[in-house]
Design an enzyme around this catalytic site. Structure first.
Site, PDB file in Angstrom:
ATOM      1  N   LYS A 128      27.330 -28.925 -14.478  1.00 36.93           N
ATOM      2  CA  LYS A 128      26.053 -29.234 -15.111  1.00 36.93           C
ATOM      3  C   LYS A 128      24.876 -29.032 -14.146  1.00 36.93           C
ATOM      4  CE  LYS A 128      27.362 -30.249 -19.285  1.00 36.93           C
ATOM      5  NZ  LYS A 128      27.062 -29.288 -20.394  1.00 36.93           N
TER       6      LYS A 128
ATOM      7  N   TYR B  81      32.669 -31.693 -13.729  1.00 38.83           N
ATOM      8  CA  TYR B  81      31.634 -31.680 -14.754  1.00 38.83           C
ATOM      9  C   TYR B  81      30.237 -31.778 -14.134  1.00 38.83           C
ATOM     10  CZ  TYR B  81      29.423 -33.064 -19.230  1.00 38.83           C
ATOM     11  OH  TYR B  81      28.636 -33.135 -20.359  1.00 38.83           O
TER      12      TYR B  81
ATOM     13  N   ASP C  37      36.224 -17.448 -27.854  1.00 44.05           N
ATOM     14  CA  ASP C  37      36.352 -18.176 -26.593  1.00 44.05           C
ATOM     15  C   ASP C  37      35.207 -17.731 -25.689  1.00 44.05           C
ATOM     16  OD1 ASP C  37      37.014 -19.169 -24.101  1.00 44.05           O
ATOM     17  OD2 ASP C  37      39.091 -18.471 -24.144  1.00 44.05           O
TER      18      ASP C  37
ATOM     19  N   ASN D 277      25.763 -24.459 -25.273  1.00 44.05           N
ATOM     20  CA  ASN D 277      26.175 -25.850 -25.441  1.00 44.05           C
ATOM     21  C   ASN D 277      27.668 -26.061 -25.230  1.00 44.05           C
ATOM     22  OD1 ASN D 277      25.983 -28.692 -26.749  1.00 44.05           O
ATOM     23  ND2 ASN D 277      27.423 -27.606 -28.071  1.00 44.05           N
TER      24      ASN D 277
ATOM     25  N   ASP E 227      32.369 -20.901 -31.748  1.00 39.83           N
ATOM     26  CA  ASP E 227      33.193 -22.012 -31.273  1.00 39.83           C
ATOM     27  C   ASP E 227      34.646 -21.569 -31.274  1.00 39.83           C
ATOM     28  OD1 ASP E 227      34.387 -24.691 -30.916  1.00 39.83           O
ATOM     29  OD2 ASP E 227      32.404 -25.424 -31.461  1.00 39.83           O
TER      30      ASP E 227
END
Length: 253
Positions: A158, A154, A63, A90, A37
């Site tokens: 996705k 987004y 990153d 994720n 993360d």
């Protein structure tokens, strides 16, 4: 012994929200967990959680859009645990806005984190999975892949992850590697809280309003997504690949 005992799992963006719920579930199921993360504070909190429970977990700040950082993180995980069996892509961000107001930076940021991040992490991980002839790849998509007002960037990212998933399943299947995607519906996370703030609605009211639209009459929790990720990650799910499960409390987004 849990279903994932002896396995090593990498979860990107795994220090909070859905990612952390998945990491917790995997650890409870016996896996060695590695979280990558960019948020140092969240990583520290996650690290303390696993340490308190004496569960095998490591946290790495990186990153996901930086190839060298991703490759270095994956290498460190393999050197520490000896293998890498499960990858959960994720990591994600939102930069919501109506399309005519959306900036180039808003578009690029979302594309880079979701798509380039998943590409780089998978590219680094699959090398080890191919060598060991075993792997489970789980990509976190969204019901927004079907289109969502104010989320052109987004939604596109996705939807792209779903195509990425299906192609990975085709190309990597012969190496005993499966690739599947989860498309969450309305889940109570910091992201949905940010959406409520963007549209000027109290979060509790926002949750209640959305729950009325969901057939099971409740909002989703991060654990709901973790349960599905655990199914895909299980060794016994070897004949399930290239699939997208919409975890949305009903058949529609």
């Amino acid at each position: 012994m849990g279903n994932l005992t002896g396995r090593t799992a990498l979860i990107t963006g795994g220090s909070h929200g859905i990612g952390l719920a998945i990491a917790k579930r995997f650890a409870d199921d016996g896996a060695n967990v590695a979280i990558v993360d960019i948020n140092e504070d969240h990583l520290s909190t996650a690290s303390a959680y696993f340490a308190d429970r004496d569960q095998a977990a490591m946290t790495l700040q990186a990153d996901v859009t930086d190839k060298q950082q991703v490759e270095a993180a994956v290498k460190e995980i393999v050197e520490s645990y000896g293998q890498l069996d499960i990858l959960v892509n994720n990591a994600g961000v939102i930069r919501d806005n109506m399309f005519f107001k959306m900036s180039d930076d808003d578009w690029d940021m979302v594309m880079n984190v979701h798509l380039k991040g998943a590409f780089l992490a998978t590219k680094a991980a699959q090398k080890y999975m191919v060598e060991q002839k075993y792997g489970r790849i789980v990509n976190i998509s969204s019901t927004s892949a079907l289109g969502n007002r104010g989320q052109a960037n987004y939604s596109t990212a996705k939807a792209g992850l779903q195509g990425f998933t299906k192609t990975l399943a085709i190309e990597l299947g012969k190496f005993n590697i499966t690739a599947n995607a989860i498309a969450p519906g309305f889940i109570e996370t910091n992201m949905t809280r940010a959406t409520a703030e963007r549209i000027g609605v109290d979060f509790d009211d926002f949750v209640q309003a959305r729950a009325k639209e969901i057939p099971v009459s409740r909002s989703g929790k991060p654990e709901d997504i973790a349960n599905t990720a655990a199914f895909f990650a299980d060794e016994r799910s070897s004949f399930v690949s290239g699939q997208v499960i919409y975890v949305a409390g009903g058949p529609k987004a």
